[in-house]
Scaffold this motif. Structure first.
Motif, PDB file in Angstrom:
ATOM      1  N   LEU A   1      -8.589  11.880   4.414  1.00 35.54           N
ATOM      2  CA  LEU A   1      -8.308  10.512   4.008  1.00 35.54           C
ATOM      3  C   LEU A   1      -7.628  10.500   2.641  1.00 35.54           C
ATOM      4  CD1 LEU A   1     -11.475   8.589   5.246  1.00 35.54           C
ATOM      5  CD2 LEU A   1      -9.301   9.000   6.408  1.00 35.54           C
ATOM      6  N   ASP A   2      -7.952  11.470   1.800  1.00 43.78           N
ATOM      7  CA  ASP A   2      -7.269  11.594   0.504  1.00 43.78           C
ATOM      8  C   ASP A   2      -5.769  11.790   0.714  1.00 43.78           C
ATOM      9  OD1 ASP A   2      -9.414  11.300  -1.287  1.00 43.78           O
ATOM     10  OD2 ASP A   2      -9.970  13.413  -1.078  1.00 43.78           O
ATOM     11  N   ALA A   3      -5.402  12.636   1.681  1.00 44.49           N
ATOM     12  CA  ALA A   3      -3.981  12.894   1.952  1.00 44.49           C
ATOM     13  C   ALA A   3      -3.294  11.621   2.449  1.00 44.49           C
ATOM     14  CB  ALA A   3      -3.829  14.018   2.969  1.00 44.49           C
ATOM     15  N   ILE A   4      -3.969  10.858   3.274  1.00 46.62           N
ATOM     16  CA  ILE A   4      -3.396   9.606   3.784  1.00 46.62           C
ATOM     17  C   ILE A   4      -3.198   8.620   2.638  1.00 46.62           C
ATOM     18  CG2 ILE A   4      -3.878   7.574   5.227  1.00 46.62           C
ATOM     19  CD1 ILE A   4      -5.189   9.532   7.241  1.00 46.62           C
ATOM     20  N   ALA A   5      -4.217   8.480   1.792  1.00 46.32           N
ATOM     21  CA  ALA A   5      -4.108   7.557   0.654  1.00 46.32           C
ATOM     22  C   ALA A   5      -2.975   7.980  -0.271  1.00 46.32           C
ATOM     23  CB  ALA A   5      -5.436   7.505  -0.105  1.00 46.32           C
ATOM     24  N   LYS A   6      -2.894   9.267  -0.549  1.00 51.34           N
ATOM     25  CA  LYS A   6      -1.857   9.770  -1.458  1.00 51.34           C
ATOM     26  C   LYS A   6      -0.469   9.502  -0.889  1.00 51.34           C
ATOM     27  CE  LYS A   6      -0.375  13.880  -3.955  1.00 51.34           C
ATOM     28  NZ  LYS A   6      -0.647  15.281  -4.238  1.00 51.34           N
ATOM     29  N   GLU A   7      -0.267   9.811   0.390  1.00 49.12           N
ATOM     30  CA  GLU A   7       1.042   9.572   1.004  1.00 49.12           C
ATOM     31  C   GLU A   7       1.386   8.078   1.041  1.00 49.12           C
ATOM     32  OE1 GLU A   7       3.538  10.234   5.123  1.00 49.12           O
ATOM     33  OE2 GLU A   7       1.858  11.587   4.717  1.00 49.12           O
ATOM     34  N   GLY A  52       0.579   6.049  -1.196  1.00 48.97           N
ATOM     35  CA  GLY A  52       0.808   5.605  -2.575  1.00 48.97           C
ATOM     36  C   GLY A  52      -0.298   4.732  -3.126  1.00 48.97           C
ATOM     37  N   VAL A  53      -1.521   4.922  -2.605  1.00 43.88           N
ATOM     38  CA  VAL A  53      -2.669   4.153  -3.085  1.00 43.88           C
ATOM     39  C   VAL A  53      -3.809   5.111  -3.412  1.00 43.88           C
ATOM     40  CG1 VAL A  53      -2.029   2.139  -1.696  1.00 43.88           C
ATOM     41  CG2 VAL A  53      -3.683   3.774  -0.791  1.00 43.88           C
ATOM     42  N   GLY A  54      -4.792   4.616  -4.114  1.00 41.98           N
ATOM     43  CA  GLY A  54      -5.971   5.412  -4.405  1.00 41.98           C
ATOM     44  C   GLY A  54      -6.935   5.423  -3.235  1.00 41.98           C
ATOM     45  N   ILE A  55      -7.841   6.395  -3.250  1.00 46.14           N
ATOM     46  CA  ILE A  55      -8.811   6.513  -2.160  1.00 46.14           C
ATOM     47  C   ILE A  55      -9.726   5.282  -2.120  1.00 46.14           C
ATOM     48  CG2 ILE A  55     -10.540   7.808  -3.471  1.00 46.14           C
ATOM     49  CD1 ILE A  55      -9.578   8.415   0.225  1.00 46.14           C
ATOM     50  N   GLY A  56      -9.974   4.665  -3.267  1.00 42.20           N
ATOM     51  CA  GLY A  56     -10.786   3.446  -3.299  1.00 42.20           C
ATOM     52  C   GLY A  56     -10.134   2.312  -2.529  1.00 42.20           C
ATOM     53  N   THR A  57      -8.812   2.219  -2.623  1.00 36.96           N
ATOM     54  CA  THR A  57      -8.083   1.194  -1.873  1.00 36.96           C
ATOM     55  C   THR A  57      -8.208   1.445  -0.379  1.00 36.96           C
ATOM     56  OG1 THR A  57      -6.535   0.836  -3.680  1.00 36.96           O
ATOM     57  CG2 THR A  57      -5.798   0.174  -1.483  1.00 36.96           C
ATOM     58  N   LEU A  58      -8.100   2.707   0.023  1.00 38.22           N
ATOM     59  CA  LEU A  58      -8.262   3.040   1.443  1.00 38.22           C
ATOM     60  C   LEU A  58      -9.645   2.612   1.917  1.00 38.22           C
ATOM     61  CD1 LEU A  58      -7.150   6.138   3.378  1.00 38.22           C
ATOM     62  CD2 LEU A  58      -9.505   5.374   3.568  1.00 38.22           C
ATOM     63  N   TYR A  59     -10.691   2.999   1.158  1.00 36.21           N
ATOM     64  CA  TYR A  59     -12.055   2.673   1.588  1.00 36.21           C
ATOM     65  C   TYR A  59     -12.343   1.172   1.515  1.00 36.21           C
ATOM     66  CZ  TYR A  59     -13.550   7.486   2.156  1.00 36.21           C
ATOM     67  OH  TYR A  59     -13.691   8.766   2.613  1.00 36.21           O
ATOM     68  N   ARG A  60     -11.664   0.443   0.656  1.00 35.66           N
ATOM     69  CA  ARG A  60     -11.839  -1.003   0.587  1.00 35.66           C
ATOM     70  C   ARG A  60     -11.364  -1.660   1.891  1.00 35.66           C
ATOM     71  NH1 ARG A  60     -10.926  -1.203  -4.348  1.00 35.66           N
ATOM     72  NH2 ARG A  60      -8.652  -1.227  -4.320  1.00 35.66           N
ATOM     73  N   HIS A  61     -10.282  -1.117   2.445  1.00 35.45           N
ATOM     74  CA  HIS A  61      -9.755  -1.658   3.700  1.00 35.45           C
ATOM     75  C   HIS A  61     -10.445  -1.057   4.925  1.00 35.45           C
ATOM     76  CE1 HIS A  61      -6.440  -3.978   2.020  1.00 35.45           C
ATOM     77  NE2 HIS A  61      -6.195  -2.965   1.201  1.00 35.45           N
ATOM     78  N   PHE A  62     -10.768   0.233   4.833  1.00 37.29           N
ATOM     79  CA  PHE A  62     -11.311   0.972   5.981  1.00 37.29           C
ATOM     80  C   PHE A  62     -12.495   1.805   5.500  1.00 37.29           C
ATOM     81  CE2 PHE A  62      -6.675   0.597   6.247  1.00 37.29           C
ATOM     82  CZ  PHE A  62      -6.581  -0.293   7.312  1.00 37.29           C
ATOM     83  N   PRO A  63     -13.711   1.295   5.646  1.00 42.07           N
ATOM     84  CA  PRO A  63     -14.875   1.968   5.063  1.00 42.07           C
ATOM     85  C   PRO A  63     -15.213   3.328   5.672  1.00 42.07           C
ATOM     86  CG  PRO A  63     -15.521   0.003   6.299  1.00 42.07           C
ATOM     87  CD  PRO A  63     -14.043   0.028   6.275  1.00 42.07           C
ATOM     88  N   THR A  64     -14.682   3.615   6.871  1.00 46.17           N
ATOM     89  CA  THR A  64     -14.938   4.917   7.500  1.00 46.17           C
ATOM     90  C   THR A  64     -13.647   5.450   8.115  1.00 46.17           C
ATOM     91  OG1 THR A  64     -15.432   3.979   9.682  1.00 46.17           O
ATOM     92  CG2 THR A  64     -17.297   4.215   8.146  1.00 46.17           C
TER      93      THR A  64
END
Length: 194
Positions: A37-43, A45-57
């Motif tokens: 998920l870190d790789a997805i967030a990085k690609e 252009g957002v932080g991992i917190g933003t990813l988890y805010r939208h998609f908790p799992t």
């Protein structure tokens, strides 16, 4: 596609969510279910917190990415019918369907993980696909350019078969020829057996 009942997202949050879904589809399709998920967030252009805010799992992200692809496919029908004659709109949608099936096949292992965790990413798929194909067939029949005696499920089954045997990107030319044959059958105005 935003969950029903959810508060509308701000424009920047919406862009971030859309970008995450776009990257997730590509990553899960091409890199497999173990992409981080870190790789997805990085690609994206957002932080991992933003990813988890939208998609908790991870499963929530996979399911949302799949449903987003389904929505893109089905929601394309009105625009195609506004800009193309019904038979050409149907043929263009068939190309989109093959792309959707290729993506879905690429996400198979990630989708299996969602199902194993109790999710059902396919709960709306058949209903939405049948509605999209029904709209295309109805528009073609009303315009007198496509048969009126064809069941949407039969066309979808035919499209699925084409996607199975010629869904690889290297087989797009063959898939196109097969889709053209299917469209020729749909344009025939006389029911079989007459």
């Amino acid at each position: 596609m935003q969950p029903s009942g959810a508060r509308p997202l701000r424009a920047d949050a919406r862009r971030n969510r859309d970008r995450l879904l776009e990257v997730a589809v590509r990553a899960f399709s091409q890199d497999g279910p173990d992409v981080t998920l870190d790789a997805i967030a990085k690609e994206a252009g957002v932080g991992i917190g933003t990813l988890y805010r939208h998609f908790p799992t991870r499963e929530a992200l996979v399911e949302a990415a799949y449903r987003n692809e389904l929505a893109r496919l089905c929601d394309a029908v009105p625009g195609l019918l506004e800009t193309l004659p019904p038979d050409r709109a149907a043929r263009a949608w068939m190309d989109h369907f093959v792309d959707y099936m290729t993506t879905k096949r690429g996400m198979t292992n990630a989708l299996r993980a969602v199902i194993a965790s109790g999710g059902d990413p396919f709960s709306e798929s058949r209903q939405r696909l049948v509605a999209a194909m029904t709209a295309l067939l109805r528009a073609g029949a009303e315009a007198g350019v496509m048969r009126a005696d064809v069941l949407p499920g039969d066309v979808l089954a035919s499209l699925s078969g084409i996607s199975l045997v010629a869904g690889d990107p290297a087989q797009r030319e063959q898939a196109g020829r097969m889709l053209d044959l299917l469209m020729d059958a749909l344009r025939h105005n006389t029911p079989r057996g007459d």
